[in-house]
Design a protein around this motif. Structure first.
Motif, PDB file in Angstrom:
ATOM      1  N   LEU A 198     -38.390 -12.230  26.068  1.00  0.00           N
ATOM      2  CA  LEU A 198     -37.121 -11.685  25.597  1.00  0.00           C
ATOM      3  C   LEU A 198     -37.344 -10.479  24.692  1.00  0.00           C
ATOM      4  N   ASP A 199     -38.346 -10.562  23.830  1.00  0.00           N
ATOM      5  CA  ASP A 199     -38.612  -9.468  22.890  1.00  0.00           C
ATOM      6  C   ASP A 199     -39.023  -8.198  23.623  1.00  0.00           C
ATOM      7  N   ALA A 200     -39.835  -8.343  24.678  1.00  0.00           N
ATOM      8  CA  ALA A 200     -40.260  -7.170  25.444  1.00  0.00           C
ATOM      9  C   ALA A 200     -39.073  -6.531  26.164  1.00  0.00           C
ATOM     10  N   VAL A 201     -38.184  -7.364  26.684  1.00  0.00           N
ATOM     11  CA  VAL A 201     -36.986  -6.843  27.348  1.00  0.00           C
ATOM     12  C   VAL A 201     -36.128  -6.067  26.347  1.00  0.00           C
ATOM     13  N   TRP A 202     -35.981  -6.595  25.149  1.00  0.00           N
ATOM     14  CA  TRP A 202     -35.178  -5.922  24.123  1.00  0.00           C
ATOM     15  C   TRP A 202     -35.814  -4.609  23.689  1.00  0.00           C
ATOM     16  N   ARG A 203     -37.145  -4.594  23.592  1.00  0.00           N
ATOM     17  CA  ARG A 203     -37.827  -3.343  23.231  1.00  0.00           C
ATOM     18  C   ARG A 203     -37.605  -2.283  24.304  1.00  0.00           C
ATOM     19  N   ALA A 204     -37.599  -2.710  25.568  1.00  0.00           N
ATOM     20  CA  ALA A 204     -37.368  -1.759  26.654  1.00  0.00           C
ATOM     21  C   ALA A 204     -35.915  -1.273  26.661  1.00  0.00           C
ATOM     22  N   ALA A 205     -35.008  -2.132  26.262  1.00  0.00           N
ATOM     23  CA  ALA A 205     -33.580  -1.790  26.328  1.00  0.00           C
ATOM     24  C   ALA A 205     -33.166  -0.820  25.229  1.00  0.00           C
ATOM     25  N   GLN A 206     -33.782  -0.891  24.049  1.00  0.00           N
ATOM     26  CA  GLN A 206     -33.303  -0.118  22.905  1.00  0.00           C
ATOM     27  C   GLN A 206     -33.310   1.395  23.134  1.00  0.00           C
ATOM     28  N   PRO A 207     -34.416   1.996  23.602  1.00  0.00           N
ATOM     29  CA  PRO A 207     -34.369   3.442  23.839  1.00  0.00           C
ATOM     30  C   PRO A 207     -33.392   3.833  24.940  1.00  0.00           C
ATOM     31  N   GLU A 208     -33.227   2.978  25.944  1.00  0.00           N
ATOM     32  CA  GLU A 208     -32.269   3.262  27.018  1.00  0.00           C
ATOM     33  C   GLU A 208     -30.836   3.233  26.484  1.00  0.00           C
ATOM     34  N   SER A 243     -37.637  -8.164  34.409  1.00  0.00           N
ATOM     35  CA  SER A 243     -38.197  -8.963  33.316  1.00  0.00           C
ATOM     36  C   SER A 243     -39.721  -8.983  33.302  1.00  0.00           C
ATOM     37  N   GLN A 244     -40.327  -8.689  34.444  1.00  0.00           N
ATOM     38  CA  GLN A 244     -41.793  -8.735  34.507  1.00  0.00           C
ATOM     39  C   GLN A 244     -42.416  -7.423  34.065  1.00  0.00           C
ATOM     40  N   THR A 245     -41.841  -6.310  34.490  1.00  0.00           N
ATOM     41  CA  THR A 245     -42.413  -5.002  34.153  1.00  0.00           C
ATOM     42  C   THR A 245     -41.687  -4.317  33.005  1.00  0.00           C
ATOM     43  N   GLN A 246     -40.521  -4.853  32.624  1.00  0.00           N
ATOM     44  CA  GLN A 246     -39.674  -4.259  31.586  1.00  0.00           C
ATOM     45  C   GLN A 246     -39.213  -2.841  31.952  1.00  0.00           C
ATOM     46  N   ARG A 247     -39.108  -2.568  33.237  1.00  0.00           N
ATOM     47  CA  ARG A 247     -38.594  -1.266  33.669  1.00  0.00           C
ATOM     48  C   ARG A 247     -37.076  -1.340  33.852  1.00  0.00           C
ATOM     49  N   ILE A 248     -36.426  -0.240  33.515  1.00  0.00           N
ATOM     50  CA  ILE A 248     -34.986  -0.160  33.712  1.00  0.00           C
ATOM     51  C   ILE A 248     -34.710  -0.047  35.208  1.00  0.00           C
ATOM     52  N   THR A 249     -33.959  -0.993  35.744  1.00  0.00           N
ATOM     53  CA  THR A 249     -33.643  -0.977  37.171  1.00  0.00           C
ATOM     54  C   THR A 249     -32.428  -0.112  37.458  1.00  0.00           C
ATOM     55  N   ARG A 250     -31.341  -0.365  36.744  1.00  0.00           N
ATOM     56  CA  ARG A 250     -30.118   0.413  36.972  1.00  0.00           C
ATOM     57  C   ARG A 250     -29.075   0.066  35.915  1.00  0.00           C
ATOM     58  N   TRP A 251     -28.057   0.894  35.876  1.00  0.00           N
ATOM     59  CA  TRP A 251     -26.842   0.624  35.110  1.00  0.00           C
ATOM     60  C   TRP A 251     -25.716   0.296  36.090  1.00  0.00           C
ATOM     61  N   GLU A 252     -24.917  -0.708  35.761  1.00  0.00           N
ATOM     62  CA  GLU A 252     -23.696  -0.995  36.509  1.00  0.00           C
ATOM     63  C   GLU A 252     -22.527  -0.675  35.589  1.00  0.00           C
ATOM     64  N   THR A 253     -21.883   0.459  35.843  1.00  0.00           N
ATOM     65  CA  THR A 253     -20.849   0.957  34.948  1.00  0.00           C
ATOM     66  C   THR A 253     -19.448   0.671  35.501  1.00  0.00           C
ATOM     67  N   TYR A 254     -18.487   0.779  34.644  1.00  0.00           N
ATOM     68  CA  TYR A 254     -17.086   0.595  35.050  1.00  0.00           C
ATOM     69  C   TYR A 254     -16.688   1.656  36.064  1.00  0.00           C
ATOM     70  N   ALA A 255     -17.116   2.896  35.849  1.00  0.00           N
ATOM     71  CA  ALA A 255     -16.716   3.996  36.728  1.00  0.00           C
ATOM     72  C   ALA A 255     -17.196   3.789  38.158  1.00  0.00           C
ATOM     73  N   ALA A 256     -18.316   3.091  38.327  1.00  0.00           N
ATOM     74  CA  ALA A 256     -18.878   2.892  39.666  1.00  0.00           C
ATOM     75  C   ALA A 256     -18.274   1.693  40.394  1.00  0.00           C
TER      76      ALA A 256
END
Length: 371
Positions: A227-237, A282-295
């Motif tokens: 969970l901590d690694a996922v959060w670290r990846a999410a913060q700059p994004e 969750s394994q690589t902590q890479r950003i896969t995509r954003w799912e936005t309201y506009a889309a």
């Protein structure tokens, strides 16, 4: 045709009146739940320093975690569907369950509002059908309000009593509350009936989601992710793509393999257009995509708004005030409608009794009855 519509309106109102009354009263009580709970918990503040790693904030059996950008705001840990815990994100210290008595009160009120505090399925069937009848009552009420000869009824008149007062109040409140009530009731229908959701998608576009049975959230089996690694990846994004975010919610536990969905909200929690989903491997902590309201497809957008239109929260505090006033108007509409129906019934019984007395007197005075 107008007379037929009137009698249908009266009969449906009599059938669903008490249930509509219960839903309207509880609707008024629930109108400002969010603000009242927030006010009651306003003394529960975090230390205001940097956050600990999320894993250090979690008690056993946590099912979700919500972190906030405001460093003085507590983190919220969900423990199943109905229980949550507030935690200081800087120290990991538990701040308790918050305004438990107030939350229990609103939970009871919501149970009455949604299924009359009965067993869920039969109660939901009754409130759903009553809500459907209420929608018809509002529509037909507008038609019946439209006069054929007399003047339009827009304002309250003073000095009226009894039937005249009830008629005036029923018409005035029915006119001014018609549009908000139609929105509130239709959005309630979308919550109750899948066919309404399919209709929304057919009009607005897109494929409706498949109906799924409601189940308790289940904890994932097998190894869990970091969970901590996922959060670290999410913060700059988050800082790059959605810098005005206010809350981020994780569903727990994080799987060791696969995608993790983070619900990111930049509004008050009731604005679908200010919410997005960040997907991370969750394994690589890479950003896969954003799912936005506009889309999103038109049907999904429309359906997302209806939940918050029902409570008025889609319009912020002004919307909540309108929803509360409309719900209060519905209480008076039920009361005056039932009063008018009872007066009509009493008047009918009196006329019937008079006719029977006249008929008896006529028969008694006939020569054949005097022998």
């Amino acid at each position: 045709m107008r007379k037929t519509l009137f009698w249908i309106h009266l009969i449906f109102g009599a059938l669903a009146g008490l249930v509509i009354l219960a839903m309207s009263v509880t609707g008024v009580l629930l109108a400002f739940e969010r603000q009242m709970v927030a006010r009651a918990e306003s003394h529960l503040r975090a230390s205001g320093s940097t956050h600990l790693p999320p894993s250090q904030l979690l008690p056993p059996k946590a099912t979700a975690l919500t972190l906030r950008s405001d460093l003085t705001a507590p983190a919220t840990v969900a423990l199943g569907r109905e229980k949550s815990l507030l935690v200081d994100p800087a120290t990991g210290k538990s701040l308790g369950e918050g305004a438990t008595s107030l939350k229990k009160f609103f939970h009871v009120v919501e149970d009455v509002h949604r299924w009359l505090a009965m067993k869920r399925e039969p109660g939901k069937a009754i409130t759903g059908a009553s809500n459907l009848l209420f929608f018809f009552l509002v529509l037909t009420g507008v038609v019946l309000w439209w006069p054929r000869k007399s003047a339009f009824v827009f304002w309250f008149r003073g000095g009226l009593k009894g039937k005249a007062r009830d008629f005036n109040w029923h018409n005035v409140l029915g006119f001014w509350s018609a549009i908000p009530l139609l929105l509130i009731v239709f959005s309630g229908m979308a919550i109750s009936y899948p066919w309404v959701t399919r209709l929304i998608y057919a009009v607005a576009g897109g494929q409706p989601p498949r109906q799924q049975q409601q189940q308790q959230p289940s904890r994932a089996k097998g190894p869990t992710g970091d969970l901590d690694a996922v959060w670290r990846a999410a913060q700059p994004e988050l800082a790059r793509t959605m810098p005005d975010w206010k809350s981020v919610t994780f569903r727990l536990p994080v799987p060791a393999k696969g995608e993790v969905s983070l619900t990111v909200d930049a509004g008050n929690g009731a604005r679908p257009d200010k919410r997005a989903t960040l997907i991370i491997d969750s394994q690589t902590q890479r950003i896969t995509r954003w799912e936005t309201y506009a889309a999103q497809e038109g049907g999904r957008k429309a359906r997302a708004w209806l939940r918050w239109i029902h409570t008025g929260e889609a319009g912020g505090l002004p919307g909540q005030i309108v929803a509360a006033v409309a719900s209060a108007a519905a209480v008076v509409l039920v009361w005056t409608g039932i009063a008018l129906a009872l007066r009509r019934f009493t008047s009918w019984r009196r006329r019937r009794a008079v006719r029977q007395e006249l008929a008896f007197a006529t028969r008694s005075s006939h020569p054949s009855h005097q022998q």
